[in-house]
Motif scaffolding. Structure first.
Motif, PDB file in Angstrom:
ATOM      1  N   GLY A 122     -33.108 -71.496  -3.602  1.00 48.31           N
ATOM      2  CA  GLY A 122     -32.886 -70.509  -4.651  1.00 48.31           C
ATOM      3  C   GLY A 122     -31.755 -70.869  -5.580  1.00 48.31           C
ATOM      4  O   GLY A 122     -30.602 -70.813  -5.212  1.00 48.31           O
ATOM      5  N   SER A 123     -32.076 -71.241  -6.796  1.00 45.07           N
ATOM      6  CA  SER A 123     -31.062 -71.556  -7.801  1.00 45.07           C
ATOM      7  C   SER A 123     -31.545 -71.030  -9.132  1.00 45.07           C
ATOM      8  O   SER A 123     -32.556 -71.485  -9.666  1.00 45.07           O
ATOM      9  CB  SER A 123     -30.838 -73.065  -7.874  1.00 45.07           C
ATOM     10  OG  SER A 123     -29.918 -73.399  -8.877  1.00 45.07           O
ATOM     11  N   GLY A 124     -30.818 -70.039  -9.688  1.00 36.27           N
ATOM     12  CA  GLY A 124     -31.200 -69.444 -10.963  1.00 36.27           C
ATOM     13  C   GLY A 124     -30.483 -70.096 -12.123  1.00 36.27           C
ATOM     14  O   GLY A 124     -29.496 -70.802 -11.969  1.00 36.27           O
ATOM     15  N   THR A 129     -27.927 -64.280 -11.999  1.00 31.09           N
ATOM     16  CA  THR A 129     -29.032 -64.391 -11.055  1.00 31.09           C
ATOM     17  C   THR A 129     -28.787 -65.465 -10.007  1.00 31.09           C
ATOM     18  O   THR A 129     -29.693 -65.857  -9.299  1.00 31.09           O
ATOM     19  CB  THR A 129     -30.345 -64.712 -11.796  1.00 31.09           C
ATOM     20  OG1 THR A 129     -30.169 -65.928 -12.537  1.00 31.09           O
ATOM     21  CG2 THR A 129     -30.717 -63.608 -12.746  1.00 31.09           C
ATOM     22  N   GLN A 130     -27.567 -65.956  -9.909  1.00 28.85           N
ATOM     23  CA  GLN A 130     -27.306 -67.006  -8.935  1.00 28.85           C
ATOM     24  C   GLN A 130     -27.402 -66.473  -7.509  1.00 28.85           C
ATOM     25  O   GLN A 130     -27.233 -65.293  -7.251  1.00 28.85           O
ATOM     26  CB  GLN A 130     -25.921 -67.618  -9.160  1.00 28.85           C
ATOM     27  CG  GLN A 130     -25.837 -68.525 -10.377  1.00 28.85           C
ATOM     28  CD  GLN A 130     -26.706 -69.761 -10.263  1.00 28.85           C
ATOM     29  OE1 GLN A 130     -26.940 -70.243  -9.174  1.00 28.85           O
ATOM     30  NE2 GLN A 130     -27.194 -70.264 -11.379  1.00 28.85           N
ATOM     31  N   GLN A 131     -27.635 -67.410  -6.605  1.00 35.03           N
ATOM     32  CA  GLN A 131     -27.766 -67.098  -5.181  1.00 35.03           C
ATOM     33  C   GLN A 131     -26.581 -66.282  -4.666  1.00 35.03           C
ATOM     34  O   GLN A 131     -25.458 -66.485  -5.062  1.00 35.03           O
ATOM     35  CB  GLN A 131     -27.839 -68.427  -4.414  1.00 35.03           C
ATOM     36  CG  GLN A 131     -27.707 -68.302  -2.927  1.00 35.03           C
ATOM     37  CD  GLN A 131     -28.842 -67.539  -2.322  1.00 35.03           C
ATOM     38  OE1 GLN A 131     -29.980 -67.825  -2.618  1.00 35.03           O
ATOM     39  NE2 GLN A 131     -28.555 -66.573  -1.502  1.00 35.03           N
ATOM     40  N   PHE A 138     -31.425 -61.265  -9.044  1.00 34.56           N
ATOM     41  CA  PHE A 138     -31.906 -62.320  -8.160  1.00 34.56           C
ATOM     42  C   PHE A 138     -32.889 -61.762  -7.136  1.00 34.56           C
ATOM     43  O   PHE A 138     -33.844 -62.428  -6.742  1.00 34.56           O
ATOM     44  CB  PHE A 138     -30.737 -63.012  -7.459  1.00 34.56           C
ATOM     45  CG  PHE A 138     -31.078 -64.403  -7.018  1.00 34.56           C
ATOM     46  CD1 PHE A 138     -30.908 -65.478  -7.871  1.00 34.56           C
ATOM     47  CD2 PHE A 138     -31.596 -64.641  -5.757  1.00 34.56           C
ATOM     48  CE1 PHE A 138     -31.237 -66.768  -7.470  1.00 34.56           C
ATOM     49  CE2 PHE A 138     -31.925 -65.920  -5.350  1.00 34.56           C
ATOM     50  CZ  PHE A 138     -31.747 -66.989  -6.211  1.00 34.56           C
ATOM     51  N   LEU A 141     -36.204 -61.704  -8.811  1.00 33.66           N
ATOM     52  CA  LEU A 141     -36.762 -63.050  -8.875  1.00 33.66           C
ATOM     53  C   LEU A 141     -37.341 -63.450  -7.522  1.00 33.66           C
ATOM     54  O   LEU A 141     -38.385 -64.087  -7.436  1.00 33.66           O
ATOM     55  CB  LEU A 141     -35.673 -64.046  -9.270  1.00 33.66           C
ATOM     56  CG  LEU A 141     -35.279 -64.101 -10.744  1.00 33.66           C
ATOM     57  CD1 LEU A 141     -34.200 -65.142 -10.955  1.00 33.66           C
ATOM     58  CD2 LEU A 141     -36.475 -64.390 -11.630  1.00 33.66           C
ATOM     59  N   SER A 142     -36.651 -63.065  -6.457  1.00 32.41           N
ATOM     60  CA  SER A 142     -37.125 -63.368  -5.113  1.00 32.41           C
ATOM     61  C   SER A 142     -38.475 -62.718  -4.860  1.00 32.41           C
ATOM     62  O   SER A 142     -39.364 -63.305  -4.247  1.00 32.41           O
ATOM     63  CB  SER A 142     -36.102 -62.900  -4.073  1.00 32.41           C
ATOM     64  OG  SER A 142     -36.472 -63.309  -2.780  1.00 32.41           O
ATOM     65  N   THR A 155     -32.870 -65.273  -1.125  1.00 32.99           N
ATOM     66  CA  THR A 155     -31.491 -64.890  -0.825  1.00 32.99           C
ATOM     67  C   THR A 155     -30.960 -65.617   0.401  1.00 32.99           C
ATOM     68  O   THR A 155     -29.783 -65.541   0.721  1.00 32.99           O
ATOM     69  CB  THR A 155     -31.369 -63.368  -0.623  1.00 32.99           C
ATOM     70  OG1 THR A 155     -32.186 -62.972   0.475  1.00 32.99           O
ATOM     71  CG2 THR A 155     -31.806 -62.627  -1.863  1.00 32.99           C
ATOM     72  N   GLU A 215     -35.898 -67.932 -18.126  1.00 32.04           N
ATOM     73  CA  GLU A 215     -35.335 -68.102 -16.786  1.00 32.04           C
ATOM     74  C   GLU A 215     -36.039 -69.257 -16.084  1.00 32.04           C
ATOM     75  O   GLU A 215     -37.235 -69.492 -16.292  1.00 32.04           O
ATOM     76  CB  GLU A 215     -35.504 -66.810 -15.975  1.00 32.04           C
ATOM     77  CG  GLU A 215     -34.930 -66.859 -14.570  1.00 32.04           C
ATOM     78  CD  GLU A 215     -33.420 -67.062 -14.573  1.00 32.04           C
ATOM     79  OE1 GLU A 215     -33.009 -68.235 -14.636  1.00 32.04           O
ATOM     80  OE2 GLU A 215     -32.677 -66.074 -14.515  1.00 32.04           O
ATOM     81  N   VAL A 217     -36.099 -71.077 -12.076  1.00 22.11           N
ATOM     82  CA  VAL A 217     -35.632 -71.032 -10.691  1.00 22.11           C
ATOM     83  C   VAL A 217     -36.308 -72.145  -9.905  1.00 22.11           C
ATOM     84  O   VAL A 217     -37.515 -72.368 -10.042  1.00 22.11           O
ATOM     85  CB  VAL A 217     -35.951 -69.669 -10.034  1.00 22.11           C
ATOM     86  CG1 VAL A 217     -35.545 -69.675  -8.574  1.00 22.11           C
ATOM     87  CG2 VAL A 217     -35.252 -68.547 -10.764  1.00 22.11           C
TER      88      VAL A 217
END
Length: 244
Positions: A122-124, A129-131, A138, A141-142, A155, A215, A217
């Protein structure tokens, strides 16, 4: 003459005041609508995070750490996925070296190799939205990520792969294992909307405003773990032989 100049000035002031009151000349005194609507991606992400409705869920200001007086910065924000693709990640050494380099060695050496590789999960694209948390942007996004086969909750900071294998090392060679993870990339857009305002006695009407921030990811493809255990990184394990 002095009285005439004063009178003319008074007339001009009255004319400007009348135009402002009727909404005539004031348009030429304001910046253009397009200039007023320009936002950086980071500003759009903040508006999204602080929108009244986020991906169909009604928010409270406490959801983004705000106070009641702060209010919302937008009426609605949705994440819309535009593409999903798979690719090979970077290959890494996943075991120690196992040599068969003894001067009197005549046969392949049988060894039991335990290997392990850890892949970041997971890298935004944006800081917001970072981990690090299951909620917020985030977390949404997950949710989009989980719709795809072979993925896990982003996460989780890392996922691992590993096993123990029996191998043979030819005479005069050194063996180690390498792991190449299968990665996935999801691209999309955060779409933010501020509803039109019909205006009131003291407030000018305003049109609907829309903003878009792209975005991206990335994370590993993940296989289900056994008996409900955490998922493991999918990928390819390859033996590598080098000379002694």
């Amino acid at each position: 003459m002095a009285k005439r100049r004063l009178k003319n000035k008074k007339v001009r002031l009255v004319a400007i005041g009348s135009a402002l009151a009727t909404g005539g000349v004031i348009i030429t005194l304001l910046p253009s609508a397009n200039a007023a609507e320009e936002k950086t991606p980071e500003q759009i992400i903040r508006m999204c995070e602080r929108s009244s409705v986020l991906n169909g869920k009604q928010q409270s200001v406490s959801d983004f750490g705000g106070a009641f007086a702060d209010g919302f910065e937008a009426d609605n924000c949705d994440y819309v996925e535009t593409n999903f693709e798979s690719f090979d990640g970077p290959t890494e050494k996943a075991s120690i070296d196992f040599p068969n380099c003894e001067p009197n060695a005549t046969e392949p050496a049988k060894v039991s190799i335990t290997w392990k590789s850890t892949v970041g999960q997971g890298s935004g694209k944006y800081t917001a939205t970072q981990q690090g948390a299951g909620g917020g942007l985030f977390g949404f996004l997950s949710g989009a990520w989980l719709k795809h086969k072979g993925t896990t909750d982003m996460t989780v900071k890392t996922v691992t792969a590993g096993d123990t294998e029996n191998r043979e090392v030819p005479v005069g060679k050194v063996l180690h294992l390498e792991f190449t993870p299968k990665m996935q990339r999801m691209t999309g857009e955060w779409r933010v909307r501020i509803d039109a305002d019909p205006g009131s006695f003291a407030v000018n009407p305003s049109p609907e405003q829309n903003f878009v921030a792209s975005e991206l990811v990335e994370g590993p493809a993940v296989l289900p773990g056994a008996a409900g255990a955490a998922g493991i990184a999918d990928g390819t394990v390859k033996p590598v032989l080098t000379d002694c």
